[in-house]
Design a protein around this motif. Structure first.
Motif, PDB file in Angstrom:
ATOM      1  N   MET A   2       0.881  -1.082   0.204  1.00  0.00           N
ATOM      2  CA  MET A   2      -0.224  -0.143  -0.108  1.00  0.00           C
ATOM      3  C   MET A   2       0.834   1.240  -0.089  1.00  0.00           C
ATOM      4  N   GLU A   3       1.976   1.234   0.684  1.00  0.00           N
ATOM      5  CA  GLU A   3       2.749   2.406   0.909  1.00  0.00           C
ATOM      6  C   GLU A   3       3.291   2.647  -0.689  1.00  0.00           C
ATOM      7  N   ARG A   4       3.835   1.616  -1.254  1.00  0.00           N
ATOM      8  CA  ARG A   4       4.265   1.863  -2.678  1.00  0.00           C
ATOM      9  C   ARG A   4       3.103   2.560  -3.653  1.00  0.00           C
ATOM     10  N   VAL A   5       2.078   2.217  -3.623  1.00  0.00           N
ATOM     11  CA  VAL A   5       1.089   2.660  -4.105  1.00  0.00           C
ATOM     12  C   VAL A   5       0.856   4.460  -3.748  1.00  0.00           C
ATOM     13  N   ILE A   6       1.059   4.580  -2.690  1.00  0.00           N
ATOM     14  CA  ILE A   6       1.031   5.988  -2.448  1.00  0.00           C
ATOM     15  C   ILE A   6       1.978   6.882  -2.763  1.00  0.00           C
ATOM     16  N   VAL A   7       3.254   6.407  -2.664  1.00  0.00           N
ATOM     17  CA  VAL A   7       4.407   6.898  -3.238  1.00  0.00           C
ATOM     18  C   VAL A   7       4.308   7.160  -4.456  1.00  0.00           C
ATOM     19  N   GLU A   8       3.972   6.201  -5.349  1.00  0.00           N
ATOM     20  CA  GLU A   8       3.718   6.246  -6.692  1.00  0.00           C
ATOM     21  C   GLU A   8       2.733   7.439  -7.029  1.00  0.00           C
ATOM     22  N   LYS A   9       1.698   7.479  -6.588  1.00  0.00           N
ATOM     23  CA  LYS A   9       0.563   8.490  -6.705  1.00  0.00           C
ATOM     24  C   LYS A   9       1.169   9.929  -6.462  1.00  0.00           C
ATOM     25  N   ILE A  10       1.911   9.959  -5.168  1.00  0.00           N
ATOM     26  CA  ILE A  10       2.313  11.374  -5.051  1.00  0.00           C
ATOM     27  C   ILE A  10       3.508  11.643  -5.966  1.00  0.00           C
ATOM     28  N   ASN A  11       4.347  10.954  -6.149  1.00  0.00           N
ATOM     29  CA  ASN A  11       5.462  11.187  -7.206  1.00  0.00           C
ATOM     30  C   ASN A  11       4.871  11.487  -8.656  1.00  0.00           C
ATOM     31  N   SER A  12       3.853  10.802  -9.131  1.00  0.00           N
ATOM     32  CA  SER A  12       3.262  11.201 -10.330  1.00  0.00           C
ATOM     33  C   SER A  12       2.548  12.689 -10.461  1.00  0.00           C
ATOM     34  N   HIS A  13       2.009  12.560  -9.094  1.00  0.00           N
ATOM     35  CA  HIS A  13       1.211  14.169  -8.842  1.00  0.00           C
ATOM     36  C   HIS A  13       2.450  15.382  -9.120  1.00  0.00           C
ATOM     37  N   LEU A  14       3.425  15.197  -8.282  1.00  0.00           N
ATOM     38  CA  LEU A  14       4.482  16.159  -8.269  1.00  0.00           C
ATOM     39  C   LEU A  14       5.156  16.259  -9.791  1.00  0.00           C
ATOM     40  N   GLU A  15       5.447  15.124 -10.357  1.00  0.00           N
ATOM     41  CA  GLU A  15       6.120  15.266 -11.430  1.00  0.00           C
ATOM     42  C   GLU A  15       5.322  15.811 -12.750  1.00  0.00           C
ATOM     43  N   LEU A  16       4.055  15.535 -12.676  1.00  0.00           N
ATOM     44  CA  LEU A  16       3.092  15.888 -13.668  1.00  0.00           C
ATOM     45  C   LEU A  16       2.952  17.443 -13.490  1.00  0.00           C
ATOM     46  N   ASN A  17       2.886  17.949 -12.360  1.00  0.00           N
ATOM     47  CA  ASN A  17       2.675  19.357 -12.124  1.00  0.00           C
ATOM     48  C   ASN A  17       3.990  20.098 -11.846  1.00  0.00           C
ATOM     49  N   ASN A  18       5.036  19.607 -12.145  1.00  0.00           N
ATOM     50  CA  ASN A  18       6.374  20.254 -12.139  1.00  0.00           C
ATOM     51  C   ASN A  18       6.564  20.933 -10.844  1.00  0.00           C
ATOM     52  N   LEU A  19       6.269  20.211  -9.654  1.00  0.00           N
ATOM     53  CA  LEU A  19       6.589  20.592  -8.163  1.00  0.00           C
ATOM     54  C   LEU A  19       7.905  20.058  -7.574  1.00  0.00           C
ATOM     55  N   ILE A  20       8.667  19.437  -8.867  1.00  0.00           N
ATOM     56  CA  ILE A  20       9.943  18.799  -8.053  1.00  0.00           C
ATOM     57  C   ILE A  20      11.041  19.154  -8.945  1.00  0.00           C
ATOM     58  N   SER A  21      12.086  19.863  -8.602  1.00  0.00           N
ATOM     59  CA  SER A  21      12.980  20.473  -9.024  1.00  0.00           C
ATOM     60  C   SER A  21      13.803  19.478  -9.991  1.00  0.00           C
ATOM     61  N   ASP A  22      14.387  19.879 -11.023  1.00  0.00           N
ATOM     62  CA  ASP A  22      15.053  18.885 -12.053  1.00  0.00           C
ATOM     63  C   ASP A  22      16.482  18.559 -11.229  1.00  0.00           C
ATOM     64  N   HIS A  23      16.877  19.084 -10.116  1.00  0.00           N
ATOM     65  CA  HIS A  23      18.068  18.783  -9.373  1.00  0.00           C
ATOM     66  C   HIS A  23      17.713  17.913  -8.390  1.00  0.00           C
TER      67      HIS A  23
END
Length: 92
Positions: free
Chosen positions: A1-22
């Motif tokens: 379950m934790e992996r699913v949540i992490v994947e969802k959060i990471n996907s959201h952050l990537e799609l909305n450009n909320l994570i620095s390329d660094h």
């Protein structure tokens, strides 16, 4: 379950450009090793050009270990991560 949540959060952050390329840790196809390679290349390039450099290393603890849960939830909500997790959906 934790992996699913992490994947969802990471996907959201990537799609909305909320994570620095660094950012390398906790990202697909990146790691602490890839971060070290980038830093090494940056330092070597500066040294090759004779540019003086100081380096400051800061150790940051995991947010979940030190940040009160309410503040962590608030930070997530500010970045559009809120509500119930919808398994099998494209939304977090």
């Amino acid at each position: 379950m934790e992996r699913v949540i992490v994947e969802k959060i990471n996907s959201h952050l990537e799609l909305n450009n909320l994570i620095s390329d660094h950012q390398h840790g906790f990202r697909k196809n990146r790691s602490t090793i890839s971060q070290l390679v980038v830093i090494h290349d940056y330092i070597q390039s500066a040294l090759d050009r004779g540019i003086p450099m100081d380096i400051i290393l800061i150790y940051l603890l995991k947010a979940r270990d030190r940040l009160p849960l309410r503040k962590l939830i608030h930070c997530l909500e500010v970045h559009g991560i809120k509500g119930k997790l919808k398994i099998g959906s494209q939304h977090t």
